[in-house]
Design a protein around this motif. Structure first.
Motif, PDB file in Angstrom:
ATOM      1  N   GLY A   1      41.776  42.950  30.899  1.00  0.00           N
ATOM      2  CA  GLY A   1      41.503  41.568  31.296  1.00  0.00           C
ATOM      3  C   GLY A   1      41.526  41.269  32.759  1.00  0.00           C
ATOM      4  N   ARG A   2      42.665  40.807  33.269  1.00  0.00           N
ATOM      5  CA  ARG A   2      42.744  40.350  34.657  1.00  0.00           C
ATOM      6  C   ARG A   2      43.335  41.429  35.565  1.00  0.00           C
ATOM      7  NH1 ARG A   2      43.447  34.149  33.958  1.00  0.00           N
ATOM      8  NH2 ARG A   2      42.900  33.991  31.774  1.00  0.00           N
TER       9      ARG A   2
ATOM     10  N   LEU B   1      27.762  34.008  39.883  1.00  0.00           N
ATOM     11  CA  LEU B   1      29.148  33.866  40.319  1.00  0.00           C
ATOM     12  C   LEU B   1      30.051  33.474  39.161  1.00  0.00           C
ATOM     13  CD1 LEU B   1      28.803  32.060  43.780  1.00  0.00           C
ATOM     14  CD2 LEU B   1      29.721  34.347  43.373  1.00  0.00           C
ATOM     15  N   VAL B   2      29.589  32.537  38.338  1.00  0.00           N
ATOM     16  CA  VAL B   2      30.372  32.127  37.169  1.00  0.00           C
ATOM     17  C   VAL B   2      30.624  33.326  36.260  1.00  0.00           C
ATOM     18  CG1 VAL B   2      30.325  30.752  35.043  1.00  0.00           C
ATOM     19  CG2 VAL B   2      29.623  29.717  37.219  1.00  0.00           C
ATOM     20  N   GLU B   3      29.585  34.131  36.037  1.00  0.00           N
ATOM     21  CA  GLU B   3      29.706  35.276  35.139  1.00  0.00           C
ATOM     22  C   GLU B   3      30.638  36.341  35.712  1.00  0.00           C
ATOM     23  OE1 GLU B   3      26.883  38.670  32.957  1.00  0.00           O
ATOM     24  OE2 GLU B   3      25.962  36.991  34.038  1.00  0.00           O
ATOM     25  N   ILE B   4      30.455  36.658  36.990  1.00  0.00           N
ATOM     26  CA  ILE B   4      31.266  37.701  37.616  1.00  0.00           C
ATOM     27  C   ILE B   4      32.738  37.301  37.645  1.00  0.00           C
ATOM     28  CG2 ILE B   4      31.759  38.876  39.798  1.00  0.00           C
ATOM     29  CD1 ILE B   4      28.771  38.706  40.405  1.00  0.00           C
TER      30      ILE B   4
ATOM     31  N   SER C   1      34.351  35.125  35.858  1.00  0.00           N
ATOM     32  CA  SER C   1      34.962  34.982  34.533  1.00  0.00           C
ATOM     33  C   SER C   1      35.428  36.321  33.979  1.00  0.00           C
ATOM     34  CB  SER C   1      33.966  34.336  33.558  1.00  0.00           C
ATOM     35  OG  SER C   1      32.852  35.184  33.322  1.00  0.00           O
ATOM     36  N   LYS C   2      34.797  37.403  34.411  1.00  0.00           N
ATOM     37  CA  LYS C   2      35.197  38.730  33.930  1.00  0.00           C
ATOM     38  C   LYS C   2      36.604  39.094  34.385  1.00  0.00           C
ATOM     39  CE  LYS C   2      30.455  40.542  33.757  1.00  0.00           C
ATOM     40  NZ  LYS C   2      30.391  40.628  32.286  1.00  0.00           N
TER      41      LYS C   2
ATOM     42  N   SER D   1      35.453  26.179  30.926  1.00  0.00           N
ATOM     43  CA  SER D   1      36.384  26.175  29.804  1.00  0.00           C
ATOM     44  C   SER D   1      36.949  24.797  29.532  1.00  0.00           C
ATOM     45  CB  SER D   1      37.548  27.146  30.082  1.00  0.00           C
ATOM     46  OG  SER D   1      38.295  26.712  31.193  1.00  0.00           O
ATOM     47  N   THR D   2      36.777  23.844  30.465  1.00  0.00           N
ATOM     48  CA  THR D   2      37.243  22.495  30.215  1.00  0.00           C
ATOM     49  C   THR D   2      36.077  21.552  30.288  1.00  0.00           C
ATOM     50  OG1 THR D   2      37.860  20.933  31.909  1.00  0.00           O
ATOM     51  CG2 THR D   2      38.646  23.083  32.203  1.00  0.00           C
TER      52      THR D   2
END
Length: 362
Positions: A28-29, A259-262, A264-265, A287-288
Motif C-alpha cells: 500500500g503506502r 496526478l490523481v491516479e499516480i 492514489s497508488k 474519496s469524499t
C-alpha cells in the motif's frame, strides 16, 4: 504498493539517496524509518511530557470549545489508525522510546483544518537532548518556491490543489513508532493513556524531507508510464501544495487525471482544487463528496502564501486599512511592511520605497 524505506546517512546526497530507497514491497503506502544520528544520547522524557500534558489539560478545561476541537482531532487520529494505544507491558521510560508533548495551533483562515495538534519533538529529555537533536533533518529536494510560482504564470490554464493529510499518509516503521509516544485522555477523571503515533508527524524535524522524498520516489517509479505527470510531481509541488497547468484544456485535464491516479497508488489524495477554467473541475473523483474539495466559486484564494484571483488569474496583495481611532506608530507600520509576502518581488519597488521612507523617521 507499500514500501519500507531506510535512511542511513545524509552527509553525502548521492550516497544518501541510494541508501534511502532500499525497497521492500509490502501492500500500500510508503513506510519510512526515522533517520537517527545517535539515538543513545536520548534521555528520559516521560516526566516532562506529563508535566506539559497536565498544563495543556488545565487550559483545555478552561476553554470548552478548544477542548472539543482538540478531542475531535485526536479521536480522528485514533479512528483512522494513525495512532495506537501502547500496551501496559511496553510502558518504559528510557532512550528506547520518546514521549512528545503536544499542543494546539489554530488557523481560522484554513479551509479544511481550523485546529491542528502539533507535536513538540524539540522538547528536551533529562539529558538536555531532544528527539529532533538526534535526527538528521535532510536536504531540501523540491524546487525553489520562486521557481514554482513563476512557472505557474507561464500556463494559460492552471490548476492548484493540495494533498490531504500528506504526512499522515506515510507510515513510520514499527520499530521507530515508540519514539513518537504521546500522553492523552479526554477527561481528567480518566486515567492518562500512552499512545504512539504511527505516521510521519508534524513537529519532527525530518518529516518534511521524508514526505517530499516519497513524492520524488513516486515520480521516479511512474516516469515511464506517465512522464508528463511525473515531471509535475518533481517540479510543481511545494511540500503538499500543487501549482501546475498547461497551454490547452486537454493537456491540463490529462495532467490532472494522471496526478490523481499516480498519487492514489501511494495513498495520497488531492483536494482543494482551484483553477482559472471551471471545465477543469468537472468529473474530479475523490474519496469524499464534500464540496470543500472544490473551490469553483471562490475568487481569491491563498496559494503558497500569496493571494491568487482565479477569475482574472492574477496574484494580489491584501493590506488592511488603518483604524482611524487607533494610534499609527512606526512599529505598526514596519510590522505591516514586513508582513507583505512577495517571493517574486513583484511589488519590491513599492516595499523598498516604504522602507526608505521609514528610515527617515529614525
Amino acid at each position: 504498493m507499500e514500501y519500507s524505506v531506510s535512511l542511513v546517512s545524509l552527509c553525502n546526497l548521492e550516497e544518501q539517496i541510494a541508501r534511502f530507497w532500499q525497497l521492500e514491497e509490502v501492500d500500500g503506502r510508503y513506510v519510512v524509518s526515522l533517520p537517527f544520528s545517535d539515538v543513545s544520547k536520548l534521555g528520559k522524557s516521560y516526566n516532562t511530557a506529563l508535566r506539559r500534558f497536565l498544563s495543556l489539560e488545565r487550559r483545555l478545561q478552561s476553554d470548552t470549545e478548544l477542548k472539543r476541537k482538540y478531542t475531535i482531532f485526536l479521536n480522528e487520529y485514533l479512528s483512522l489508525g494513525h495512532m495506537e494505544l501502547v500496551p501496559s507491558v511496553e510502558v518504559v521510560d528510557d532512550n528506547s522510546c520518546c514521549y512528545i508533548p503536544h499542543n494546539a495551533v489554530q488557523k481560522e483562515s484554513s479551509l479544511t483544518t481550523k485546529l491542528r495538534v502539533v507535536f513538540d519533538a524539540s522538547c528536551k529529555t533529562n539529558t538536555g537532548i531532544s528527539l529532533n537533536d538526534v535526527l538528521l533533518e535532510g536536504p531540501c529536494i523540491q524546487e525553489d518556491l520562486t521557481c514554482i510560482m513563476a512557472r505557474f504564470r507561464t500556463h494559460k490554464f492552471v490548476l492548484s490543489a493540495d494533498i490531504a493529510k500528506m504526512y499522515r499518509q506515510i507510515w513510520v516503521s514499527v520499530p521507530n513508532r515508540d519514539f513518537q509516544r504521546i500522553l492523552w485522555r479526554a477527561n481528567p477523571d480518566q486515567p492518562i493513556q500512552i499512545y504512539r503515533l504511527k505516521t510521519v508527524t508534524y513537529g519532527v524535524v525530518t518529516s518534511s524531507y521524508l514526505a517530499t522524498a516519497c513524492l520524488l520516489k513516486l515520480s521516479e517509479e511512474k516516469c515511464n508510464e506517465f512522464p508528463e505527470a511525473c515531471r509535475v510531481l518533481r517540479q510543481n509541488f511545494y511540500m503538499d501544495d500543487l501549482l501546475t497547468g498547461a497551454d490547452t484544456i486537454e493537456d491540463a485535464l490529462k495532467i490532472r487525471d494522471q496526478l490523481v491516479e499516480i498519487l492514489s497508488k501511494a495513498g495520497f489524495e488531492l483536494r482543494q482544487w482551484n483553477t482559472n477554467e471551471t471545465t477543469l473541475l468537472k468529473n474530479i473523483t475523490t474519496s469524499t463528496s464534500s464540496t470543500e474539495n472544490i473551490t469553483e466559486h471562490e475568487k481569491i484564494t491563498k496559494i503558497l502564501g500569496v493571494y491568487w484571483n482565479n477569475k482574472n488569474d492574477s496574484y494580489q496583495y491584501i493590506v488592511q486599512p488603518y483604524d482611524e481611532n487607533c494610534a499609527i506608530t512606526k512599529r505598526k507600520v514596519l510590522s505591516d511592511i514586513a508582513s507583505v509576502f512577495d517571493p517574486l518581488g513583484l511589488i519590491s519597488p513599492i516595499i523598498t520605497r516604504l522602507k526608505i521612507m521609514m528610515q527617515g523617521y529614525g
